[in-house]
Design an enzyme around this catalytic site. Structure first.
Site, PDB file in Angstrom:
ATOM      1  N   ASP A  30       0.846  -1.189   0.000  1.00 32.55           N
ATOM      2  CA  ASP A  30       0.000   0.000   0.000  1.00 32.55           C
ATOM      3  C   ASP A  30       0.885   1.243   0.000  1.00 32.55           C
ATOM      4  OD1 ASP A  30      -3.232   0.539   0.950  1.00 32.55           O
ATOM      5  OD2 ASP A  30      -1.817   2.216   1.044  1.00 32.55           O
ATOM      6  N   HIS A  99     -10.593  -5.019  -3.241  1.00 29.09           N
ATOM      7  CA  HIS A  99      -9.259  -5.407  -2.788  1.00 29.09           C
ATOM      8  C   HIS A  99      -9.317  -5.757  -1.308  1.00 29.09           C
ATOM      9  CE1 HIS A  99      -9.848  -1.088  -2.478  1.00 29.09           C
ATOM     10  NE2 HIS A  99      -9.128  -1.132  -1.366  1.00 29.09           N
TER      11      HIS A  99
END
Ligand code: AMP
Ligand code: ZN
Length: 113
Positions: A30, A99
């Site tokens: 991320d 996701h």
């Protein structure tokens, strides 16, 4: 789909720190980590919500859930981890390609805000 960040990452049109990829999914770091260790597991099919899954989407999501535990060592998840799937506005979903957040590397509390 054309302006989806994760579809662009899948196609290699924008860079990412990819740590795993196969024919159904990829795992990237991320860009704005919310835990010491924060990955995103992204099915290759573009769909926004669990309620919108096709049968093929279901196969990909199931594959994600079966593959993440196999990568525990590789991703440094041995101490435990949290999976999060944000769905819609109240959850703060900001990328509309489903996701799974994989959060780990620290003890985590339980605050919804
Ligand atoms: P969500 O709010 O559940 O839709 O999660 C979207 C996540 O994608 C956020 O944690 C963002 O930090 C992350 N993100 C957005 N753009 C990128 C990118 N280009 N590479 C990696 N992660 C990203
Ligand atoms: Zn997409």
């Amino acid at each position: 789909m054309d302006d989806c960040i994760f579809c662009k990452i899948r196609k290699g049109e924008i860079p990412s720190e990819k740590v795993y990829e196969d024919d159904k999914m990829m795992i990237i770091k991320d860009i704005d980590p919310k835990a010491k260790n924060h990955f995103l597991c992204i099915p290759k099919n573009h769909f926004k919500l669990l309620s919108q899954m096709t049968e093929d989407d279901e196969i990909q999501l199931k594959h994600c859930l079966k593959t993440i535990p196999k990568l525990e060592k590789e991703l440094g998840l041995e101490g435990g981890y949290r999976l999060v799937i944000n769905q819609g506005d109240n959850a703060g979903q900001s990328v509309f390609h489903l996701h799974i957040h994989i959060l780990s590397g620290q003890k985590m509390g339980w605050t919804p805000a």
